[in-house]
Design a protein around this motif. Structure first.
Motif, PDB file in Angstrom:
ATOM      1  N   LYS A  24       0.836  -1.193   0.000  1.00 38.09           N
ATOM      2  CA  LYS A  24       0.000   0.000   0.000  1.00 38.09           C
ATOM      3  C   LYS A  24       0.872   1.245   0.000  1.00 38.09           C
ATOM      4  O   LYS A  24       1.709   1.425   0.889  1.00 38.09           O
ATOM      5  N   ASP A  56      -8.940  -1.175  -2.277  1.00 39.32           N
ATOM      6  CA  ASP A  56      -8.918  -2.562  -1.827  1.00 39.32           C
ATOM      7  C   ASP A  56     -10.360  -3.071  -1.786  1.00 39.32           C
ATOM      8  O   ASP A  56     -11.269  -2.425  -2.310  1.00 39.32           O
ATOM      9  N   TYR A 147      -4.229  -4.809  -3.294  1.00 37.04           N
ATOM     10  CA  TYR A 147      -4.516  -3.437  -3.704  1.00 37.04           C
ATOM     11  C   TYR A 147      -4.446  -3.270  -5.223  1.00 37.04           C
ATOM     12  O   TYR A 147      -3.716  -3.977  -5.918  1.00 37.04           O
TER      13      TYR A 147
END
Length: 279
Positions: A24, A56, A147
């Motif tokens: 992330k 996400d 992600y």
């Protein structure tokens, strides 16, 4: 990572890298969990403002965005389930008792526009049955990564893993130029596809699927008028998206030198466009 195409075609907006990752990024924009948001807002932030955005499984913005970014078939989680979505995209939910009941349940939690579309339908497809066919045709995927990240291509370090997709936003001249570059070196003439799809699907799952092909094709997008409305409100310009699997992006970059971009027709076309826009 720089793009010759960006400068050669005089694109107004930065090319955006789409990356599926388990890392992330810090300070990236992100929707609040389980709250509505349009993926196009984040694309505009990356292309026009140099921002990074991250999504996400609880922050993809809307059900279509969840599907478009590769987080499985999120239409099953739409109010009223997949059947509710099939009616929403076509004739509306007001025509069935169950649909009306769901409508009353969600009315306090959504804006008037969404409620009206839920009940009366967006009318983008002729019937709920046609919407089911539309869903069946989508290359729905369940990302193994946590992600999906949008970032300006220039923010991808030279030693970083390559992005999966590069998204350009261009006017009609520039889209024509990108189409030429995608077909310039190939023995076939069908290296750009324009599937009917949500705006996020045209920069997500469709180019994700193309990236797996031996000869990946570019995906022209923004035939979704809901996405066009969202993007136009922010960018104040008429654009289409042009999503390129990274392998094809590299080929197109190599096609710039010696191409039509160095010739008079392209220069005259751009000069005329600038004159018409008052630039």
């Amino acid at each position: 990572m720089q793009s010759q195409i960006h400068s050669a075609l005089e694109l107004s907006f930065a090319p955006v890298a789409v990356v599926r990752t388990n890392d992330k990024p810090e300070n990236a924009r992100q929707f609040k969990e389980r709250r509505w948001g349009c993926v196009m807002f984040m694309l505009a932030a990356a292309a026009a403002q140099g921002a990074q955005a991250v999504f996400d499984r609880s922050t993809y913005g809307c059900w279509g965005g969840g599907v478009g970014l590769g987080f499985g078939n999120q239409y099953k989680n739409f109010p009223g389930g997949e059947d509710g979505f099939c009616h929403f995209l076509s004739i509306g939910n007001a025509q069935s008792e169950s649909g009306r009941q769901v409508g009353e349940q969600i009315k306090p939690h959504f804006g008037e526009d969404f409620y009206d579309d839920f009940m009366q339908g967006e009318r983008y497809q002729q019937s709920p049955q046609r919407v089911r066919q539309f869903i069946d045709e989508l290359p729905i995927v369940d990302n193994p990564e946590t992600y999906v990240v949008f970032k300006p291509l220039e923010q991808i370090a030279a030693d970083a893993p390559s992005p999966e997709v590069v998204v350009f936003l261009g006017d009609m001249d520039q889209i024509a130029g990108l189409t030429i570059l995608a077909n310039y070196h190939r023995p076939t003439n069908d290296n750009v596809i324009f599937p009917y799809a949500a705006g996020c699907q045209s920069i997500g799952i469709h180019p994700f699927a193309e990236a797996q092909r031996e000869q990946p094709r570019a995906v022209l997008g923004l035939n979704d008028i809901s996405a066009r409305l969202a993007l136009k409100r922010i960018l104040k310009k008429d654009v289409l998206s042009f999503a390129v699997p990274y392998r094809l992006f590299q080929e197109m970059e190599a096609n710039v030198a010696g191409s039509f971009i160095e010739r008079n027709t392209w220069r005259q076309l751009r000069a005329l466009t600038k004159k018409e826009s008052g630039k």
